[in-house]
Design an enzyme around this catalytic site. Structure first.
Site, PDB file in Angstrom:
ATOM      1  N   ASP A  85       0.873  -1.171   0.000  1.00  0.00           N
ATOM      2  CA  ASP A  85       0.000   0.000   0.000  1.00  0.00           C
ATOM      3  C   ASP A  85       0.913   1.224   0.000  1.00  0.00           C
ATOM      4  O   ASP A  85       2.055   1.151   0.460  1.00  0.00           O
ATOM      5  CB  ASP A  85      -0.887  -0.019   1.250  1.00  0.00           C
ATOM      6  CG  ASP A  85      -1.752   1.222   1.354  1.00  0.00           C
ATOM      7  OD1 ASP A  85      -2.472   1.513   0.390  1.00  0.00           O
ATOM      8  OD2 ASP A  85      -1.683   1.905   2.390  1.00  0.00           O
ATOM      9  N   ASP A 134      -1.227  -0.640   6.303  1.00  0.00           N
ATOM     10  CA  ASP A 134      -1.322  -0.116   7.666  1.00  0.00           C
ATOM     11  C   ASP A 134      -2.700   0.395   8.057  1.00  0.00           C
ATOM     12  O   ASP A 134      -2.983   0.580   9.225  1.00  0.00           O
ATOM     13  CB  ASP A 134      -0.335   1.053   7.847  1.00  0.00           C
ATOM     14  CG  ASP A 134      -0.859   2.333   7.213  1.00  0.00           C
ATOM     15  OD1 ASP A 134      -1.304   2.265   6.051  1.00  0.00           O
ATOM     16  OD2 ASP A 134      -0.841   3.382   7.885  1.00  0.00           O
ATOM     17  N   ASP A 143      -7.087  -1.298   4.565  1.00  0.00           N
ATOM     18  CA  ASP A 143      -6.231  -2.393   4.113  1.00  0.00           C
ATOM     19  C   ASP A 143      -6.625  -3.742   4.707  1.00  0.00           C
ATOM     20  O   ASP A 143      -6.129  -4.777   4.266  1.00  0.00           O
ATOM     21  CB  ASP A 143      -4.760  -2.105   4.486  1.00  0.00           C
ATOM     22  CG  ASP A 143      -4.232  -0.855   3.824  1.00  0.00           C
ATOM     23  OD1 ASP A 143      -4.701  -0.541   2.716  1.00  0.00           O
ATOM     24  OD2 ASP A 143      -3.363  -0.180   4.415  1.00  0.00           O
TER      25      ASP A 143
END
Length: 317
Positions: A32, A241, A245
């Site tokens: 990410d 994080d 996600d």
């Protein structure tokens, strides 16, 4: 959560034995962007106002009030900037609505305010002038996220927000690609121009960048990477994080959460990097491989010992 002693000392928390076996064959890692490859502490760098009747203070008086209802990291950056510019008290927004992957809308008194990306502007028929569009593209090419701010039915200005890349990100990605021979991807909700700029900084190929992804679609993209066009299966690790996600961390073969991330992301992950250092991604996978190999070796020695030792103990000699 239970981590091995060595893993805990190295700042990696591992949940359960199957993760060790799976890490043995990881061939694809998806990162990410915000809060993972970057620090997740965005700051406002540029403000462009397109209404000659608005001062900087008046602009941020409205924008700060609208964004004060959001907990998004970008919103917090805008509110922080607004507090620097406007010393007064913000009006309380009503009818606040956060639209995932788009932005927000609210009412300030009798005025409808829309703050977000191009998709949000288009959905409310807010015209983005050629001048604003050109400036936005220029800022995005530098890796900045552009937020469009509108009320009274027209675009009032844009705010550019930048989030610095973690210093270790490039070296970690180069190691994963060249030494570990792992395919590295990046996924983000940011537009393609911003995503490509960050990808250039960290050394990820443009064709391995998935941009403008709605939070609910991250998991679908991870699932898609688990099988390629030829039908070959891939073992995919996802590193993230945020609360957005969690689904992707769950569907990935191995979910790796940054320790400074949200609790829901940490709960959904198989491994947790307690020091929030991307170098621990390499450490985590290495621990998994070496620990699993050690287990296999121990089973082999135990098997040989029993095959030879039990007959001897039974008096065969």
């Amino acid at each position: 959560m239970v981590g091995t002693g060595v893993a805990a000392k190295l700042g990696v928390l591992i949940k359960g034995g199957p993760v060790l076996q799976t890490s043995q064959s990881v061939d694809t890692i998806v990162f990410d962007k915000t809060g993972t490859l970057t620090h997740g502490r965005p700051t406002v760098t540029d403000t462009m106002i397109y209404d000659s009747h608005l001062s900087m203070e008046q602009f941020y008086q409205v924008v700060g009030a609208a964004e004060s209802g959001s907990e998004h990291p970008l919103a917090r950056a805008v509110v922080a900037k607004a507090h620097e510019v406007w010393s007064g008290r913000f009006e309380e927004p009503t009818n606040f609505l956060a639209v995932q992957g788009h932005g927000l809308s609210c009412m300030l008194g009798e005025t409808a305010v829309f703050i977000g990306n191009r998709r949000l502007m288009n959905s409310h028929s807010i015209n983005i002038s050629a001048i604003a569009q050109t400036k936005a593209i220029e800022l995005e090419s530098k890796g900045k996220t552009v937020v469009f701010c509108s009320w009274q039915g027209e675009l009032k200005g844009i705010v550019a927000i930048s989030d610095t890349v973690r210093p270790e990100a490039r070296s970690v990605i180069q190691y994963l690609k060249r030494v570990a021979k792992v395919n590295v991807w990046m996924i983000t909700g940011d537009n393609a121009a911003t995503a490509r700029a960050v990808a250039d900084d960290v050394g990820i190929a443009h064709e391995h960048v998935i941009a403008e992804v709605l939070p609910k679609d991250k998991a679908d993209n991870v699932t898609a990477l688990q099988t390629d066009d030829s039908g070959r299966l891939h073992v995919v690790a996802f590193v993230g994080d945020g609360i957005n996600d969690a689904p992707a961390l769950t569907v990935a073969d191995i979910g790796i959460a940054i320790g400074a991330g949200t609790e829901i992301a940490i709960e959904a992950a198989d491994m947790v990097l307690m020091r929030s250092n991307l170098k621990d991604v390499v450490v985590a996978l290495d621990i998994g491989r070496k620990t699993y190999n050690r287990i296999r070796i121990n089973f082999l020695f135990a098997f040989i010992y029993n095959v030879l030792g039990i007959p001897i103990a039974a008096g065969v000699l």
